[in-house]
Design an enzyme around this catalytic site. Structure first.
Site, PDB file in Angstrom:
ATOM      1  N   ASP A 146      17.051  23.468  62.945  1.00 13.32           N
ATOM      2  CA  ASP A 146      18.409  23.585  62.423  1.00 13.32           C
ATOM      3  C   ASP A 146      19.220  24.380  63.450  1.00 13.32           C
ATOM      4  O   ASP A 146      18.675  25.160  64.227  1.00 13.32           O
ATOM      5  CB  ASP A 146      18.417  24.256  61.045  1.00 13.32           C
ATOM      6  CG  ASP A 146      19.719  23.999  60.297  1.00 13.32           C
ATOM      7  OD1 ASP A 146      20.622  23.331  60.859  1.00 13.32           O
ATOM      8  OD2 ASP A 146      19.851  24.460  59.151  1.00 13.32           O
ATOM      9  N   GLY A 199      21.531  26.720  63.361  1.00  8.84           N
ATOM     10  CA  GLY A 199      21.861  28.130  63.299  1.00  8.84           C
ATOM     11  C   GLY A 199      23.118  28.444  62.520  1.00  8.84           C
ATOM     12  O   GLY A 199      23.275  29.552  62.009  1.00  8.84           O
ATOM     13  N   GLY A 200      24.003  27.476  62.404  1.00 10.20           N
ATOM     14  CA  GLY A 200      25.241  27.713  61.660  1.00 10.20           C
ATOM     15  C   GLY A 200      24.937  28.210  60.256  1.00 10.20           C
ATOM     16  O   GLY A 200      25.374  29.280  59.835  1.00 10.20           O
ATOM     17  N   TYR A 201      24.119  27.456  59.546  1.00  8.57           N
ATOM     18  CA  TYR A 201      23.811  27.772  58.155  1.00  8.57           C
ATOM     19  C   TYR A 201      23.163  29.149  58.030  1.00  8.57           C
ATOM     20  O   TYR A 201      23.499  29.931  57.137  1.00  8.57           O
ATOM     21  CB  TYR A 201      22.875  26.691  57.610  1.00  8.57           C
ATOM     22  CG  TYR A 201      22.563  26.831  56.154  1.00  8.57           C
ATOM     23  CD1 TYR A 201      23.521  26.557  55.186  1.00  8.57           C
ATOM     24  CD2 TYR A 201      21.297  27.230  55.731  1.00  8.57           C
ATOM     25  CE1 TYR A 201      23.224  26.677  53.845  1.00  8.57           C
ATOM     26  CE2 TYR A 201      20.998  27.345  54.394  1.00  8.57           C
ATOM     27  CZ  TYR A 201      21.967  27.069  53.457  1.00  8.57           C
ATOM     28  OH  TYR A 201      21.671  27.192  52.133  1.00  8.57           O
ATOM     29  N   ASP A 222      27.443  23.177  62.643  1.00 16.83           N
ATOM     30  CA  ASP A 222      28.378  22.848  61.562  1.00 16.83           C
ATOM     31  C   ASP A 222      28.719  24.097  60.768  1.00 16.83           C
ATOM     32  O   ASP A 222      28.128  25.153  60.962  1.00 16.83           O
ATOM     33  CB  ASP A 222      27.748  21.809  60.619  1.00 16.83           C
ATOM     34  CG  ASP A 222      26.477  22.348  59.942  1.00 16.83           C
ATOM     35  OD1 ASP A 222      25.822  23.221  60.544  1.00 16.83           O
ATOM     36  OD2 ASP A 222      26.149  21.896  58.831  1.00 16.83           O
ATOM     37  N   GLN A 277      29.778  16.927  56.196  1.00 16.34           N
ATOM     38  CA  GLN A 277      30.190  18.008  55.299  1.00 16.34           C
ATOM     39  C   GLN A 277      31.249  17.461  54.333  1.00 16.34           C
ATOM     40  O   GLN A 277      31.268  16.268  54.096  1.00 16.34           O
ATOM     41  CB  GLN A 277      30.699  19.225  56.114  1.00 16.34           C
ATOM     42  CG  GLN A 277      29.584  19.964  56.868  1.00 16.34           C
ATOM     43  CD  GLN A 277      28.636  20.734  55.934  1.00 16.34           C
ATOM     44  OE1 GLN A 277      28.935  20.981  54.764  1.00 16.34           O
ATOM     45  NE2 GLN A 277      27.465  21.096  56.460  1.00 16.34           N
ATOM     46  N   GLY A 280      25.848  20.819  53.300  1.00 12.66           N
ATOM     47  CA  GLY A 280      26.832  21.316  52.348  1.00 12.66           C
ATOM     48  C   GLY A 280      26.503  21.044  50.896  1.00 12.66           C
ATOM     49  O   GLY A 280      27.341  21.270  50.019  1.00 12.66           O
ATOM     50  N   ASP A 339      13.964  19.099  53.684  1.00 15.98           N
ATOM     51  CA  ASP A 339      13.308  20.370  53.992  1.00 15.98           C
ATOM     52  C   ASP A 339      13.769  21.363  52.951  1.00 15.98           C
ATOM     53  O   ASP A 339      14.871  21.210  52.395  1.00 15.98           O
ATOM     54  CB  ASP A 339      13.719  20.909  55.372  1.00 15.98           C
ATOM     55  CG  ASP A 339      15.090  21.557  55.319  1.00 15.98           C
ATOM     56  OD1 ASP A 339      16.095  20.824  55.315  1.00 15.98           O
ATOM     57  OD2 ASP A 339      15.176  22.798  55.232  1.00 15.98           O
TER      58      ASP A 339
HETATM   59  N1  PRF Z   1      24.038  22.773  57.432  1.00 18.95           N
HETATM   60  C1  PRF Z   1      23.001  23.151  58.240  1.00 18.95           C
HETATM   61  N2  PRF Z   1      21.808  23.509  57.733  1.00 18.95           N
HETATM   62  C2  PRF Z   1      21.647  23.486  56.398  1.00 18.95           C
HETATM   63  C3  PRF Z   1      22.676  23.094  55.523  1.00 18.95           C
HETATM   64  C4  PRF Z   1      23.945  22.713  56.060  1.00 18.95           C
HETATM   65  O1  PRF Z   1      24.894  22.361  55.378  1.00 18.95           O
HETATM   66  C5  PRF Z   1      22.145  23.205  54.225  1.00 18.95           C
HETATM   67  C6  PRF Z   1      22.840  22.917  52.959  1.00 18.95           C
HETATM   68  N3  PRF Z   1      22.000  22.761  51.857  1.00 18.95           N
HETATM   69  C7  PRF Z   1      20.819  23.640  54.361  1.00 18.95           C
HETATM   70  N4  PRF Z   1      20.547  23.811  55.664  1.00 18.95           N
HETATM   71  N5  PRF Z   1      23.180  23.164  59.554  1.00 18.95           N
END
Ligand code: PRF
EC number: 2.4.2.29
Length: 376
Positions: A92, A94-96, A146, A194, A221, A271
């Site tokens: 992933d 890193g934003g989240y 994102d 998103q 999102g 995941d």
């Molecule tokens: N964006 C990113 N990772 C995520 C999410 C997202 O919106 C979510 C949302 N459930 C989980 N992991 N980059």
């Protein structure tokens, strides 16, 4: 990377397929255990490969960038060489994690500045930087940078945020397509839809993401507190627009029921920390329902955790013994529970694949959900 669809379920949008990476094939629909800091918490790589038989695991840019850091990973030869996991990895972006973990964060057009949750030091993530970091980590599938909006989210903010995520995506693609992997195998970039829970924004975002024609696409999102029905209706809308011949990844989902419903809507990849995090708190998913193993009622139940599941941890250890380990705060408790819950999640998607191929996925799903979700 190639994706070939094997079977379509006649009564739903569910499908089975094979996603092939340079680190091997991934049978879809798939659940990807979360290995945030380069380890699936409390689980050995060998258990992941043999007992759980995971096709792919996740890593997180945010955590790996902060610790051990890029120099260590680069010199190791990337995350696969560093942690000994030989099958595919997805990271992933890193934003989240910045939004959920770091102490202070400022989101601007250029990127996000944040303070480390480990030592308070200041850092900045930009779309370009996050591509470079994921090149260095060396995941097979890397995610676009994102912003995941919270729920509920005001329409105006959701729209502006989505538009910025789209501009960030163009910067991610520019950087990704003009750089190469460091370790001799191919990497691929998935963009992320998103748009919060607004149908017109979701439609617009899915169209933008589809137009980039990447090898796979993700839906972000969701599963951020909205009712499940709202999540399902967003997935259905988005999946009607994302190309059907590419894998679709629903990020951060979810419960066994969420996963089966989303598979019926045409999602291929999932995941979630739920199986491993719940395991460490003594919550076990079984083929008969959900158990809180710390409960007194299991103290003299000498039956296996889940005889229906197969797999070492689930059939070898009794409920009474695992309850004892939790009550005594023994480290083995979290290990057995984590291996068990992941064995369950991988069993669940394997069952889904079997029933899609057999053409009875929907009736199986509807009969099994109440049982899997009942609290024992
Ligand atoms: N964006 C990113 N990772 C995520 C999410 C997202 O919106 C979510 C949302 N459930 C989980 N992991 N980059």
């Amino acid at each position: 990377m190639t994706f070939s669809i094997t079977d379509h379920d006649p009564q739903s949008k569910a499908r089975t397929g094979t996603l092939t990476t340079d680190h091997g094939p991934i049978q879809t629909p798939i659940f990807m255990p979360v290995g945030t800091a380069g380890t699936v918490k409390a689980v050995h790589q060998r258990e992941l490969e043999t007992d759980i038989n995971a096709d792919i695991i996740l890593g997180n840019t945010y955590h790996l960038y902060l610790r051990p850091g890029l120099e260590v990973l680069r010199q190791a030869g990337g995350l696969h060489a560093f942690n000994g996991w030989r099958r595919p990895i997805l990271t992933d972006s890193g934003g989240y994690q910045v939004y959920s973990l770091s102490n202070t964060r400022k989101i601007k057009e250029e990127g996000v500045t944040f303070k480390s949750h480990i030592d308070g030091s200041s850092h900045r993530f930009t779309p370009e930087g996050v591509m470079d970091i994921q090149r260095t980590i060396g995941a097979d599938i890397i995610m676009a940078f994102d912003e995941c909006t919270p729920y509920p989210c005001e329409y105006g903010y959701a729209r502006q945020s989505m538009e910025m995520t789209h501009r960030w995506l163009d910067r991610c693609i520019d950087r990704f397509d003009t750089t190469e992997g460091h370790y001799g195998y191919r990497q691929t970039l998935f963009p992320i839809v998103q748009g919060s829970t607004y149908p017109d924004l979701r439609r617009q975002s899915a169209e933008v993401i589809a137009s980039k024609e990447r090898e796979g696409n993700a839906i972000g999102g969701l599963a951020v507190g909205e009712p499940a029905e709202e999540m399902y209706s967003m997935i259905e809308l988005v999946n009607g627009i994302l190309p059907a011949d590419k894998p679709r990844y629903l990020m951060g989902v979810g419960t066994p029921a969420n996963i089966l419903e989303a598979i019926a809507l045409g999602v291929d990849m999932f995941d979630c920390v739920m199986p491993t995090r719940n395991a460490r708190h003594g919550i076990l998913f079984t083929t008969e329902g959900i158990i809180n193993i710390k409960n007194e009622k299991w103290s003299r139940d000498y039956s296996p955790i889940d005889p229906g599941l197969g797999g070492y941890a689930s059939t070898f250890y009794s409920k009474a013994y695992v309850r004892h380990l939790f009550k005594a705060e023994e480290l083995l408790s979290g290990q057995i529970a984590s291996v068990h819950n992941l064995t369950f999640y991988l069993w669940l998607v394997r069952q889904a694949r079997t029933h899609i191929a057999a053409g009875d996925f929907v009736s199986w799903k509807n009969s099994v959900i109440p049982q899997l979700m009942q609290r024992l």
